[in-house]
Design a protein around this motif. Structure first.
Motif, PDB file in Angstrom:
ATOM      1  N   LYS A 128       0.868  -1.252  -0.189  1.00 16.91           N
ATOM      2  CA  LYS A 128       0.122   0.067   0.174  1.00 16.91           C
ATOM      3  C   LYS A 128       0.878   1.278  -0.057  1.00 16.91           C
ATOM      4  N   LYS A 129       1.955   1.286   0.907  1.00 14.93           N
ATOM      5  CA  LYS A 129       2.878   2.286   1.013  1.00 14.93           C
ATOM      6  C   LYS A 129       3.637   2.644  -0.454  1.00 14.93           C
ATOM      7  N   ARG A 170       0.991   4.177  -2.980  1.00 18.02           N
ATOM      8  CA  ARG A 170       0.831   5.540  -2.610  1.00 18.02           C
ATOM      9  C   ARG A 170       1.967   6.490  -2.958  1.00 18.02           C
ATOM     10  N   ASP A 175       2.295   9.370  -5.813  1.00 21.87           N
ATOM     11  CA  ASP A 175       2.269  10.732  -5.437  1.00 21.87           C
ATOM     12  C   ASP A 175       3.617  11.340  -5.802  1.00 21.87           C
ATOM     13  N   GLN A 197       1.244  13.808  -8.432  1.00 28.26           N
ATOM     14  CA  GLN A 197       0.887  14.867  -7.424  1.00 28.26           C
ATOM     15  C   GLN A 197       0.815  16.269  -8.087  1.00 28.26           C
ATOM     16  N   GLU A 237      13.817  -1.357   9.278  1.00 29.11           N
ATOM     17  CA  GLU A 237      14.633  -0.323   9.835  1.00 29.11           C
ATOM     18  C   GLU A 237      15.984  -0.260   9.332  1.00 29.11           C
ATOM     19  N   CYS A 254      19.397   5.981   3.823  1.00 31.32           N
ATOM     20  CA  CYS A 254      19.260   7.278   4.258  1.00 31.32           C
ATOM     21  C   CYS A 254      20.662   7.845   4.342  1.00 31.32           C
ATOM     22  N   THR A 295      16.816  12.279   1.778  1.00 30.33           N
ATOM     23  CA  THR A 295      16.787  11.065   1.822  1.00 30.33           C
ATOM     24  C   THR A 295      15.378  10.632   2.718  1.00 30.33           C
ATOM     25  N   PHE A 296      14.259   9.909   2.210  1.00 33.44           N
ATOM     26  CA  PHE A 296      12.957   9.883   2.751  1.00 33.44           C
ATOM     27  C   PHE A 296      12.914   8.237   2.978  1.00 33.44           C
ATOM     28  N   VAL A 297      11.923   8.029   4.204  1.00 29.78           N
ATOM     29  CA  VAL A 297      11.597   6.684   4.274  1.00 29.78           C
ATOM     30  C   VAL A 297      10.058   6.671   4.293  1.00 29.78           C
ATOM     31  N   ASN A 298       9.625   5.999   3.235  1.00 26.76           N
ATOM     32  CA  ASN A 298       8.091   5.810   3.206  1.00 26.76           C
ATOM     33  C   ASN A 298       7.317   7.068   2.936  1.00 26.76           C
ATOM     34  N   ALA A 299       7.994   7.938   2.325  1.00 23.15           N
ATOM     35  CA  ALA A 299       7.321   9.313   1.987  1.00 23.15           C
ATOM     36  C   ALA A 299       7.682   9.822   0.786  1.00 23.15           C
ATOM     37  N   SER A 300       6.760  10.363   0.110  1.00 26.75           N
ATOM     38  CA  SER A 300       6.800  11.178  -1.295  1.00 26.75           C
ATOM     39  C   SER A 300       7.907  12.105  -1.544  1.00 26.75           C
ATOM     40  N   ARG A 343       7.743  14.398  -3.246  1.00 27.49           N
ATOM     41  CA  ARG A 343       7.271  15.843  -3.032  1.00 27.49           C
ATOM     42  C   ARG A 343       7.278  16.563  -1.871  1.00 27.49           C
ATOM     43  N   PHE A 344       7.584  15.898  -0.849  1.00 22.82           N
ATOM     44  CA  PHE A 344       7.754  16.527   0.238  1.00 22.82           C
ATOM     45  C   PHE A 344       9.033  17.575   0.295  1.00 22.82           C
ATOM     46  N   MET A 365      14.187  12.041   6.338  1.00 26.90           N
ATOM     47  CA  MET A 365      12.736  12.064   6.488  1.00 26.90           C
ATOM     48  C   MET A 365      12.111  10.735   6.861  1.00 26.90           C
ATOM     49  N   HIS A 411       3.523   8.435   4.018  1.00 28.74           N
ATOM     50  CA  HIS A 411       2.998   9.889   3.788  1.00 28.74           C
ATOM     51  C   HIS A 411       3.082  10.355   2.512  1.00 28.74           C
ATOM     52  N   VAL A 451       2.152  13.633  -0.361  1.00 26.68           N
ATOM     53  CA  VAL A 451       1.807  15.028  -0.280  1.00 26.68           C
ATOM     54  C   VAL A 451       0.202  15.542  -0.604  1.00 26.68           C
TER      55      VAL A 451
END
Lengths: 464, 464
Positions: free
Chosen positions: A248-249, A252, A256, A260, A370, A377, A385-390, A392-393, B430, B438, B440
């Motif tokens: 699901k992540k 998404r 996104d 987005q 983890e 990262c 460097t992001f974890v489970n985040a778009s 676009r942040f 992040m 997450h 956007v």
């Protein structure tokens, strides 16, 4: 003609430096007053500015017909100051910047070197900025506000499509400044490329160049000046779906990052999706299905292509939107709803591949592991460097900076989204309160020589 | 030949970048271990290194006779590793750097953007450094230590006079690294100018150039690369004696700024003395007397010259050491016991004059007037602005940084004496802990949309 441009550039650059130097002795509260005056003056000149904007739009629309559709409607949209709440949010932006904390005068290091000898490292403006941008005329106001708030003088060059609008916007800003203690030459506008070329050689007066626009614009500037340049030429971001990703992540974040806000040309949009080979038949089909349904075109390497072929009847747009990737797909900023897909055998391979191919802007891992998150990262050498985040942040407002000057893919001075803090540097102020002043010759080894005390202390501002 | 240089440069630069990237996943405690190994290895190789140093010295001495004294004895002195406690302090420097606080992994901004969405700005190395220096071979060891401590890979180019010594020093360093988790290509040495030229075009692999040496060396590099350059070409510092100066402080600060430590070529030495016109017959004669007694040559403007002429019998060395200043005296870094003297009518004139003529390195005011001190420190646009203190305090060790990489007169990234902190940048990490990750698209205006929380919080390190 070229010489005229050079003379004019010299005059403008010298005036900017003089305005900057004069402003150093003006209280920073005056800079807030100046921003309030600018908002008032823009409000008062609204009709004239919007009339100028209509002229720019008409010229561009006429030009567009001549060019037989070569320019896109989105350019017209970006140029149009009457669109939606653009005017109001431009004015609100001035107030927002005025209300941000003062980035100057902040002490980041205070050290008592000896009894009565205090050293302070204190934030201060950089000096004179040269900002070059394309299309959107409200950038004149945004940048002027940021420059004034941070105490920097600025020379602005907008796109030729918005010449009339920019001219009136700067006129309003200068009128406002003439009512304050800030010199009106603090914010100047130039209109020709010849002037830009001439300014790029004036490193005695200009301290930082900030280009905002196409890859070609930024690269051209980087190659033609010894003045430091802050910005990004490319935005080649990627999303990596790890072996232990949640489906699901993955769906998404991938969707996104690409789709987005209907603006796939944004620099923080993903251009590449990297798949751990173990997700080819599990997560990848779900991700692909959603991307295809969102009208995204997929340029696939062999394994990811084969995985989809097997499922083609169940996939929307499969025949029209799935293609083999060419070798240069992975170094292209698509600027459209196109995504390159690459399959790799391990997290380590993904990190190496990203470091070799990305533009070091922003990369995201989707994983429940983890350790993989931590390795990604630290190992990925990008500004974000992001974890489970778009991806676009990666944006100054979203990061909580209030506003942004731009996004830097360089590593020097400022990296990633750059807020007001990126427009300041620091200087060292030192004061001797000793009865005879302080000299270096008193310190050292041997009889009667003093030793440095080097005692750090807390200070929120310089006390003199 | 040129092509060979290019191929070799490519290989070296790629290896450096690969070593840097690999090192990002190694614990920073390993970097301390590496420094300890380097000290041991240098100790073990001491005899061989000093023998190589003798060869370099013999070649230079022979060369010197050929050049009929064109090279100064000070070059021989700087090259000689056996001089005084040079060897021991070089080794101690490695230990000192190892014991400094880790400049990486420090969180300078932590913000909860939404429930479960955390953003961290964390300090990290810049990448690959190219450091070019002259003469002193121990710089190889200093810079290697600083680079390793800060997590940067480095390519070093020393002066050709110290080729043999540098080669053995780097060999010892690489041998030490091969016993650790840090790749031995982390520290590489090159020997020719052709390699430097080729490296300056490789901005894909090299992130920062640090030239240490003559004005010509630094300017040449600044003009021939799009890689950011950190350093200073000139050190044109000044001391301003204000109307309300204390005579004793004026004498001490002026003399120490010029004469201290027998090394007038240091970049933090004063080249110009500025006099408020009201001190011409009061403080200036006392200052001049002490400077002349210390063998300083004075290049004076008309008012300061006339003030001394009236007193010439009472002044030591007056006939040999006092001359009218030529117009270019004020833009020359004398690199010797020579000081230009300028008279101005006010504090404001002095500030303007300094901003127009200095190299923005370090300037000092001598005054008992708090307001003049404050105006000077804010109005003078230099990396260091001091009150009643010698310009010679502008130095990383004296500032309390433990050691310094160099001194920057640029305003971008680092300014003034640069310690370990100047060799790091930052990245944004992040992490979403949300059940669905997450994106956007969930944020914005309208029904069901989320608002950013933007809640800053304290964090000393990244928890993942």
């Amino acid at each position: 003609m070229a010489e005229l441009g050079e003379n004019l550039a010299q005059t403008i650059a010298k005036a900017a430096k003089a305005a900057f130097e004069a402003s150093q002795l003006i209280a920073s509260s005056e800079r807030v007053t100046a921003l309030q005056e600018i908002r008032k003056e823009l409000d008062a000149a609204k009709d004239a500015i919007l009339a100028a904007n209509r002229i720019d739009l008409q010229v561009l629309a006429a030009q567009k017909e001549v060019d037989a559709g070569r320019m896109s409607g989105s350019l017209l949209k970006r140029l149009d100051l009457t669109k939606g709440d653009k005017w109001d949010s431009m004015l609100q932006g001035v107030t927002d910047v005025a209300e941000l904390p003062d980035p100057t005068g902040v002490v980041s290091y205070a050290n008592e070197l000896d009894d009565g000898l205090e050293l302070y490292r204190v934030s201060c403006p950089i000096g004179v900025l040269l900002v070059i941008f394309e299309a959107r005329p409200e950038v004149v106001v945004n940048i002027a506000a940021l420059a004034i708030k941070s105490g920097n003088a600025v020379i602005l060059k907008g796109g030729k499509e918005s010449n009339e609008t920019s001219r009136l916007l700067s006129h309003a800003i200068q009128t406002a400044l003439s009512k304050t203690a800030i010199p009106s030459t603090y914010i100047q506008t130039i209109q020709t490329r010849a002037e830009v070329s001439a300014l790029l050689s004036l490193d005695k007066y200009i301290d930082l160049v900030i280009p905002r626009g196409s890859n070609a614009l930024v690269s051209n500037i980087q190659n033609n000046t010894r003045i430091p340049v802050m910005g990004h030429a490319d935005g080649l971001c990627s999303v990596y779906i790890d072996a232990l990703a949640d489906v699901k992540k993955a769906v998404r974040v991938a969707v996104d990052s690409k789709v987005q806000t209907d603006y796939p040309a944004a620099c923080n949009a993903a251009e590449t999706l990297i798949l751990h080979e173990s997700v080819l038949s599990t997560i990848w089909p779900e991700v692909a299905k959603t991307l295809l349904a969102a009208d995204v075109k997929l340029l696939c390497d062999e394994p990811s292509l084969a995985a989809l072929s097997a499922l083609s009847p169940a996939l929307p747009n499969h025949s029209s939107h799935v293609e083999p990737a060419t070798p240069n797909a992975y170094s292209t900023e698509h600027l459209s709803l196109t995504l390159s897909v690459k399959t790799l055998p391990s997290l380590g391979a993904a990190i190496q591949w990203i470091n070799a191919h990305s533009s070091h802007h922003t990369e995201s891992i989707v994983t429940e592991d983890e350790r993989a998150a931590s390795t990604f990262c630290r190992g990925v050498d990008s500004a974000g460097t992001f974890v489970n985040a778009s991806t676009r942040f990666a944006d100054g407002f979203r990061y909580g900076f209030g506003t942004e000057v731009g996004i830097s893919t360089g590593r020097i001075h400022a990296r990633g989204p750059v807020g007001l803090e990126g427009l300041v540097t620091y200087k060292y102020m030192m004061r001797s309160k000793g009865a005879q002043g302080h000299v270096v010759g008193e310190f050292g080894v041997g009889e009667g020589k003093r030793q440095y005390k080097h005692k750090k202390f807390a200070a929120s501002s310089v006390p003199f």
